[in-house]
Every structure is written in C-alpha cells, then in structure tokens.
Design an enzyme around this catalytic site. Structure first.
Site, PDB file in Angstrom:
ATOM      1  N   GLU A  79       0.764  -1.264  -0.021  1.00  0.00           N
ATOM      2  CA  GLU A  79       0.590  -0.187  -0.014  1.00  0.00           C
ATOM      3  C   GLU A  79       0.624   1.219  -0.220  1.00  0.00           C
ATOM      4  O   GLU A  79       1.711   1.528   1.114  1.00  0.00           O
ATOM      5  CB  GLU A  79      -1.131   0.218   1.090  1.00  0.00           C
ATOM      6  CG  GLU A  79      -1.791   1.317   1.628  1.00  0.00           C
ATOM      7  CD  GLU A  79      -2.897   1.330   2.826  1.00  0.00           C
ATOM      8  OE1 GLU A  79      -3.022  -0.150   3.331  1.00  0.00           O
ATOM      9  OE2 GLU A  79      -2.698   2.017   3.098  1.00  0.00           O
TER      10      GLU A  79
ATOM     11  N   ASP B  74      -4.162  10.226   9.972  1.00  0.00           N
ATOM     12  CA  ASP B  74      -2.872   9.967  10.506  1.00  0.00           C
ATOM     13  C   ASP B  74      -2.194  10.238  11.442  1.00  0.00           C
ATOM     14  O   ASP B  74      -2.636  11.547  11.857  1.00  0.00           O
ATOM     15  CB  ASP B  74      -1.778  10.185   9.566  1.00  0.00           C
ATOM     16  CG  ASP B  74      -2.433   9.104   7.655  1.00  0.00           C
ATOM     17  OD1 ASP B  74      -2.061   7.465   8.315  1.00  0.00           O
ATOM     18  OD2 ASP B  74      -2.359   9.103   7.287  1.00  0.00           O
TER      19      ASP B  74
END
Lengths: 259, 392
Positions: A49, A60
């Site tokens: 990924e 994040d």
C-alpha cells in the site's frame, strides 16, 4: 488487455494471514519508493500500500504525518509517483494499492488519476475522505472501468446497515479500522474482538483486512484470527526512519511480524 | 438562487461532508439531529436567554458620525465587540454547548486562531461544567498571548500545535484527530462556517442573530430594515455569515466580504482565498482553497491570526462564485491603518480581523444616503502588542 486484478487473484489463492504493508511514497528518500517495494515483496508482504503524501493527512497519527511531510519536502507528488511506478510491473508481481487524500487526487483529475493508476498496474485505491455518496454518484464508474478496486473503511462504530452498504459498494477488500483512532495508535487490539467477530459473522461479500495499531506478531495474529489479514503502517514507517539498508531493515521487521 | 444548504450539505458546488469513516457516527448524528434540536422550544428559549443575560445581546447598532462624514455615507457599526468575551464567536459556542448537552457529550474540543473562539469555548465550558481542550498553533499562541492566558484562567487545556504552519489550519487538523480518537464522549465545537456538513449551516444559524438584530435595529433607527451595504471580514467567515444571513435573499443589499491580503495578494504572503484559491477539499468540505498545483494546502499569511486560514466556508465560496457577495481585501498595513482610524475617530479599538472590514470604506463609492453596516466582529485588546509595535 490488462491482466486480472491482482487483488482478486490473491484473495482467490489465500484467504488468511494476508499481510498488507503501508509505505509513504518518497520516504525515507525521494528515490527509495522502488527499493521499499522490492524489499516488501521479497520479505513476505502480500500487498503493498503506497501512501501518496499530503500536507494535511487528517486520519493519520504523528508517525505517518511526519513521513508525509518529509516526502513532500523531498518533492514527492502524484505525477512523480506515477513516473516512479512506470516500470514497477517488470519486477513487482504482488498487488499494489494507492492510499491518499482526496484533494491532491482531485487536482490531478480523478479521470486522469484512474487512467494513470491503471496504466502502471495499480490494483486498488483507498481515499478515506471520499464519501460514499460522492463515490457512488460521481466516481464509481471511473474506478471500475479502469480495473481499480475501491476500498472503504469501516470502524467499530459503523452501524451494521452501513457496513452492508459499504460492502455492496466495495471491491477488493474492506479495510476494518481496529479502533476509532488515527493511525499509529496502540490501544490493545484484543479489546476489539467482539467487533471483529461481528464483522466475521456478517459474512460480507468482500474479504476483511484489519488495520491501525498492528505492530508485532502478537497483534498481527490477533487481527488475523477473525479476518483475512492485517495492514501495518506506522510501525513500518518508524522502522524506515534513519535506516541505511532498507532491505535488511524490512527483512528484520517483517520477520518479527510473521515469525 | 438558493443560499440554503441542500440535503447533502452543499451550497451550489461547495460543501458536503468529506470525512473519514472514523468521524461518520459523530457527524451523522449531528446531521440528523441539529435542526430538530435547535428548533426545540426549550433549546430556543435557553439559547436566547443566555444570549440576553450572559452574552449581553442585543448588541448595539451604533451610528458612527465621524466616519460617516469622512466617507460620505450613513455608517453603522454592529457592535459584536461588546459581546461577552469580546467577539461574535460566543454566539456560536453558546448554541453548540447547548447542543452538546442534548447529545450527552461531556468533553469539548475546539480549534482557535486568534484565540477568540478558544476563549468563547472555554467560557461556555466553564458555564456548563464541561472539560475543555483547545488546539492552537504555536505561532498563534505567541502572537495572541492574552487570549491564551484567558483560556487557562477559564480552566481550559490549551494544546500547542507544532505541525505545518503552526496556525489555524493545523490547529483544526489536530482537533479533528482528537475527535477521531475520542468518538464517544466528545463534541467538537468548530468556530467558523467551515468543516463537514452540518457545521457550516449550524454555525451560520447560530451567528444569524447578528443580521436578525441588524434588521430590527435599522428599521427602528432608519425606517428601513435593509441597508445598502453589509461589510464583514472573512477568514473562515462566521461573522460574515451571521451578518449576511437575513440579507441573502434581499438582492438590493450589497454584501461585501473582506479577505486578508497579507503583504499583498500576489506577494506570496497572503490569505485572500477567493483571489488565490481553487476548488478543493479541506477539513471535511469542498470549498475554495489556497493550494499548490499538486493539491497540497499552502500556508497562508495574515497579520491577523483569525484570518490566517487557507480556505473559506462553502457558503462564502458559493456567494463568491454566484456573485451574490463582492469579495475585497485589505493588506496587513491597510488593516493596521484602519484599526488606528477607528480607534481615533470613534473611540473603538477593533480586533485586527475586524479592521480589515473597516478598510474597504476607502474603496467603495457611496452615495450620501447609503446606509452602510460594518460588522464590528471583535475588540482589539488581544492585539495591543501588535498595535504598540506599529506605533513605535
């Protein structure tokens, strides 16, 4: 003709202990994307990924934020990433998915993005801030016609009816966030067994990979118990920070996860 | 043309709820409940009671005679600077704290730029006995020290944000991350008409009390509820949204939004979003956004921490694109000069943000009988350091 989507092939051959590893494009160095991918393929990753760095990565935590900032400072961008991935299929045979935030993709142009991703041999896309409604009404056909799976997230707080809806719109796999948190959080994954079991019992159309908070073999095995596999991000990015030998560091890291 | 949000949260091409799944439950419950909650008679009663007894509303609409003489128009100042805590921001935080209570939330988070929204949030949290965490960029903590002290005095935790440009955008990112990590007990009080649907509409409704009062006061004072112009500064755009709200469908009322041009629109140090931005996604909605060709959000600049934001609310993007509002700008230097002018001609020290709105009096061609309302969104106590540097 484009070969059959590699995610479909993978899930047809393997339905448990699938290891998806996240790396940030252009991290730790602008030109290290290819070396990182090689190292991941050689050392047991089933899916790569690649994060497309963004100035404001809302979902994040600090580790991936920092890797995004570093990669942007190096000059990473979507056009440059597609350049770097141009010849990846000469050597990389496992599925590759791109993860990022919507705004840079929209500025590149969604149609151009899907075409470029298809051309270099990308298999799936994750854009956590693209809502279901907009995906369904504006973009779904573009992804499908370019042979790209679109991977949605579900969380412990996603209602069952919505999980069904997401399952019906997803292809490739569903990304089950292990706790309602930003990436890199280390809340004990064992506490989420009820949620994983619920997902398993729902018998969804798509395979499930569990992400967020997986950093060693214990958490990896816990995640795999009720799902088809797991996604590792922050722990690997932390490993890549300040390394000289990407291959060796990746080997040691993945041995610890799968060992 | 409609200036109301549609069922998916869009104003024309702008708005929506571009959020990761982790935020879905909290945002969805707001989408489903905000209108029914704010229309409840009990809610309305409590909201208006607090606006009256606690905030000090209605705020005066003051006829500024010396400015009127100078600029050749009938200039009125809507005195939001006289609200408790010193700016319009508290209209929204009162509304949202009551809403948070009805949703059963015990912990409140907020972002702040100039600190006015942080102070207004810390204030209502103290009033209701709720935990309060305010995210503020390190750069803003430095330049708005008095407001940091006020938040601490009020019992809030101020969390310095060191990512990115260390200003409002980054404080908003951190507040959103906090909400992702605390999905059950926490309500996020966004301070402007930005964020995922329903925030832009919800905040605009709470701030709409500004234009509701202007209409009544103008009718009393001039015999006509509609002015020729309403002028307000725009960072995210909450005071402008509130000042424009009840005039949006009154086509004869010219709406003037004033952005911060920083060191000049094309200087590379500016926050004039409509002039420099393109459509994009930030903080959960589609709007006009300052960004690179690659879609990375750029760091804005304004002397005023409250306008130092790379976007504008989706309502404003729609007002700009549709031509319903006219967007103008003031540089740092122009805003400073106007702050001094207002102080010395009317005895009112405005916030730096507000001073941007005052500046455009220099740029508009009024007729003698034009009624002009400036939303005086906040007072200048927090900016005295900057003003004193300018004097010397």
């Amino acid at each position: 003709m484009r070969p059959k989507n590699r995610l479909d092939k993978l899930f047809a051959e393997k339905n448990k202990d699938i290891l998806n590893v996240y790396c940030t494009a252009g991290y730790p160095h602008l030109e290290s994307t290819a070396a990182v991918m090689q190292a991941l393929q050689q050392n047991g990753a089933d899916i790569i990924e690649i994060g497309m760095p963004y100035s404001d990565p809302l979902a994040d935590g600090p580790v991936i934020q920092q890797s995004n900032m570093t990669a942007l400072e190096h000059g990473m961008s979507i056009p440059l990433l597609f350049d770097q991935l141009g010849k990846m299929r000469d050597t990389i045979h496992i599925p590759v998915i791109l993860m990022g935030y919507l705004n840079p993709v929209l500025q590149y142009g969604m149609a151009a993005f899907c075409e470029a991703a298809n051309k270099v041999g990308v298999d799936g896309i994750i854009l956590p801030d693209l809502p279901i409604h907009e995906y369904e009404t504006e973009f779904r056909d573009l992804f499908l016609s370019n042979g790209l799976h679109f991977i949605f997230l579900v969380t412990p707080d996603t209602p069952e009816a919505r999980i069904r809806k997401i399952d019906s719109l997803s292809s490739g796999f569903i990304y089950a966030v292990s706790s309602s948190s930003t990436t890199g959080n280390t809340a004990p994954i064992e506490q989420q067994e009820a949620y994983f079991k619920k997902l398993q019992d729902m018998n969804l159309i798509n395979p499930i990979l569990v992400g967020f908070g997986i950093n060693d073999s214990t958490t990896f095995r816990a995640a795999c118990r009720y799902s088809n596999g797991a996604i590792i991000g922050s722990a690997y990015i932390r490993t890549l920070t300040d390394v000289t030998d990407i291959g060796m560091a990746t080997k040691e890291f993945l041995n610890k996860i799968t060992g | 043309m409609s200036f109301n949000v549609n069922e998916h949260g869009y104003y024309g091409n702008y708005g929506g709820a571009y959020i990761p799944e982790m935020l879905y439950p909290n945002v969805n419950i707001l989408q489903e409940k905000y209108l029914s909650i704010i229309h409840e008679p009990g809610f309305r009663q409590e909201f208006h009671q607090l606006l009256t007894d606690y905030v000090g509303r209605p705020t005066p609409l003051f006829r500024a005679n010396r400015l009127s003489d100078k600029y050749g128009a009938r200039i009125y100042l809507k005195r939001e600077d006289l609200c408790h805590t010193g700016a319009h921001k508290i209209n929204n935080t009162i509304g949202q704290i009551l809403l948070a209570g009805r949703l059963g939330k015990r912990r409140i988070i907020a972002e702040t730029g100039a600190g006015q929204h942080g102070v207004a949030t810390a204030t209502v949290c103290a009033l209701k006995g709720l935990e309060c965490v305010v995210y503020m960029g390190e750069k803003d903590i430095e330049r708005q020290a008095p407001n940091v002290a006020r938040m601490k005095m009020l019992g809030a935790t101020v969390v310095p944000v060191s990512s990115g440009s260390k200003t409002l955008k980054d404080a908003t990112n951190e507040a959103i991350r906090d909400w992702i990590n605390n999905p059950l007990d926490t309500h996020y009080i966004i301070g402007s008409v930005v964020g995922p649907h329903p925030y832009p509409d919800m905040v605009a409704r709470f701030q709409s009390v500004i234009s509701e009062e202007i209409k009544k006061q103008l009718l009393d004072q001039t015999g006509n509820a509609n002015p020729a112009y309403v002028i307000a500064c725009v960072g995210g755009g909450s005071n402008a949204a509130g000042a424009f709200y009840h005039f949006l469908d009154e086509e004869q009322v010219k709406l003037i939004a004033v952005e911060a041009a920083g060191c000049g629109i094309h200087s590379g140090k500016s926050a004039a979003t409509t002039q420099l931005g393109r459509p994009g996604i930030l903080h959960g909605s589609k709007s006009l956004l300052m960004q690179t060709a690659d879609g990375q959000i750029t760091e804005p600049h304004s002397i005023s921490a409250g306008l130092d934001y790379p976007g504008i609310g989706p309502l404003h993007a729609h007002l700009y694109e549709s031509g319903r509002a006219i967007f103008m700008s003031a540089t740092d230097a122009e805003a400073l000069a106007s702050a001094f002018e207002l102080s010395r001609m009317e005895g009112i020290i405005p916030a730096l943000e507000t001073a941007h709105a005052v500046f455009v009096l220099n740029k508009l061609n009024f007729r003698k009988d034009d009624v002009v309302v400036i939303c005086l969104s906040g007072r200048g106590d927090k900016d005295l350091d900057t003003y004193m540097k300018y004097i010397s």
